[in-house]
Design a protein around this motif. Structure first.
Motif, short mmCIF file in Angstrom:
data_model
loop_
_atom_site.label_atom_id
_atom_site.label_comp_id
_atom_site.label_asym_id
_atom_site.label_seq_id
_atom_site.Cartn_x
_atom_site.Cartn_y
_atom_site.Cartn_z
N ILE A 20 0.95 -1.22 0.00
CA ILE A 20 0.07 -0.10 0.15
C ILE A 20 0.84 1.02 0.00
CG2 ILE A 20 -1.35 1.26 1.47
CD1 ILE A 20 -2.89 -0.88 -0.13
N ASN A 21 2.00 1.14 0.72
CA ASN A 21 2.76 2.29 0.88
C ASN A 21 3.49 2.78 -0.51
OD1 ASN A 21 2.04 3.26 3.49
ND2 ASN A 21 3.94 1.92 4.61
N ILE A 26 -1.45 6.81 -0.18
CA ILE A 26 -2.25 6.86 0.98
C ILE A 26 -1.46 7.43 2.17
CG2 ILE A 26 -3.32 5.39 2.68
CD1 ILE A 26 -4.36 3.62 0.24
N SER A 27 -1.62 8.40 2.58
CA SER A 27 -1.08 9.20 3.77
C SER A 27 -1.04 8.58 5.20
CB SER A 27 -1.23 10.53 3.87
OG SER A 27 -2.69 10.78 4.33
N SER A 63 -7.40 0.25 8.51
CA SER A 63 -8.27 1.38 8.06
C SER A 63 -7.59 2.40 7.38
CB SER A 63 -9.06 1.74 9.33
OG SER A 63 -9.79 0.73 10.15
N PHE A 64 -7.94 2.85 6.11
CA PHE A 64 -7.56 3.71 5.65
C PHE A 64 -8.48 4.36 4.58
CE2 PHE A 64 -6.62 1.09 2.40
CZ PHE A 64 -6.02 0.17 3.04
N VAL A 65 -8.43 5.87 4.41
CA VAL A 65 -9.43 6.61 3.63
C VAL A 65 -8.80 6.67 2.16
CG1 VAL A 65 -10.68 8.56 3.18
CG2 VAL A 65 -10.39 7.70 5.67
N VAL A 66 -9.40 6.19 1.13
CA VAL A 66 -8.98 6.73 -0.04
C VAL A 66 -10.04 7.44 -0.88
CG1 VAL A 66 -7.68 4.57 -0.07
CG2 VAL A 66 -10.12 4.62 -1.12
N GLU A 67 -9.49 8.00 -2.05
CA GLU A 67 -10.18 8.64 -3.07
C GLU A 67 -10.84 7.67 -3.93
OE1 GLU A 67 -8.55 12.26 -5.14
OE2 GLU A 67 -6.72 11.79 -4.14
N GLU A 68 -12.06 7.98 -4.30
CA GLU A 68 -13.01 7.13 -5.00
C GLU A 68 -12.26 6.25 -6.27
OE1 GLU A 68 -17.00 7.42 -5.39
OE2 GLU A 68 -17.28 8.73 -3.69
N LYS A 69 -11.39 7.39 -6.88
CA LYS A 69 -10.62 6.80 -8.13
C LYS A 69 -9.80 5.39 -7.84
CE LYS A 69 -6.72 10.17 -7.96
NZ LYS A 69 -5.90 9.43 -7.71
N ASP A 70 -9.04 5.63 -6.60
CA ASP A 70 -8.23 4.51 -6.09
C ASP A 70 -9.05 3.18 -5.45
OD1 ASP A 70 -6.07 6.09 -7.08
OD2 ASP A 70 -5.85 7.26 -5.13
N GLU A 72 -11.05 0.78 -6.06
CA GLU A 72 -11.09 -0.66 -6.70
C GLU A 72 -9.66 -1.18 -6.71
OE1 GLU A 72 -13.55 -3.02 -6.95
OE2 GLU A 72 -14.74 -1.19 -6.33
N SER A 73 -8.60 -0.22 -7.27
CA SER A 73 -7.27 -1.08 -7.17
C SER A 73 -6.67 -1.12 -5.83
CB SER A 73 -6.56 0.35 -7.63
OG SER A 73 -6.84 0.77 -8.83
N VAL A 74 -7.08 -0.52 -4.61
CA VAL A 74 -6.78 -0.67 -3.39
C VAL A 74 -7.44 -2.12 -2.90
CG1 VAL A 74 -6.67 0.06 -0.94
CG2 VAL A 74 -6.33 1.66 -2.64
N ILE A 75 -8.61 -2.19 -3.13
CA ILE A 75 -9.38 -3.47 -2.95
C ILE A 75 -8.74 -4.73 -3.55
CG2 ILE A 75 -11.48 -4.81 -3.06
CD1 ILE A 75 -12.97 -1.99 -2.49
N ASP A 76 -8.28 -4.39 -4.76
CA ASP A 76 -7.82 -5.60 -5.64
C ASP A 76 -6.66 -5.89 -4.92
OD1 ASP A 76 -9.96 -5.75 -7.51
OD2 ASP A 76 -8.85 -4.46 -8.85
#
Length: 113
Positions: A20-21, A26-27, A63-70, A72-76
Motif C-alpha cells: 500500500i505504501n 495513502i498518507s 483502516s484507511f481513507v482513499v479517493e474514489e478513483k483508487d 477498486e485498485s486498493v481493494i484488488d
C-alpha cells in the motif's frame, strides 16, 4: 472519499503495509488488533492434553481513507495480498466518508488526509 476497513490475518499485515505504501498515495493507516469469528467458528487447541475451543481468533483491522478513483485498485491489492484461499482470510468493508478534518490545521477534505 471512501473508508476501507480490512480485517485480515496478522501474518499478512507487513506485506499489505509495504504494498500500500509503495503503490498508492495513502498518507496513513490505522491498525488495530481485534478478536472475532466468522465462518471459521474458532479453533481447537490442546492445553495439558485437554481440548480447548477458542471461539475468538486474533486478527488485525487495517483502516484507511482513499479517493474514489483508487478504491477498486486498493481493494484488488488487498485481495491479492491477503487471500490464502482458506477460511479465515478476513473481510473488507467499504463505507462513505462525508468529511475529514485535520485537527491541528483545520484543513478539510483531501488536504486533511
Amino acid at each position: 472519499m471512501k473508508k476501507i476497513e480490512a480485517v485480515i490475518r496478522l501474518e499478512k499485515l507487513e506485506d499489505l503495509k509495504a504494498e500500500i505504501n509503495r503503490d498508492f498515495e495513502i498518507s496513513g493507516m490505522t491498525v488495530t488488533q481485534v478478536l472475532g469469528y466468522g465462518n471459521q467458528k474458532g479453533m481447537k487447541e490442546y492445553v495439558r492434553g485437554k481440548a480447548v475451543i477458542t471461539s475468538l481468533l486474533p486478527k488485525v483491522k487495517v483502516s484507511f481513507v482513499v479517493e474514489e478513483k483508487d478504491l477498486e485498485s486498493v481493494i484488488d491489492r488487498i485481495l491479492l495480498i491477503c487471500s490464502t484461499g482458506e477460511v479465515g482470510d478476513g473481510k473488507i468493508f467499504v463505507s462513505p466518508v462525508e468529511e475529514v478534518i485535520r485537527i491541528r490545521t483545520r484543513e478539510r477534505g483531501k488536504e486533511a488526509i
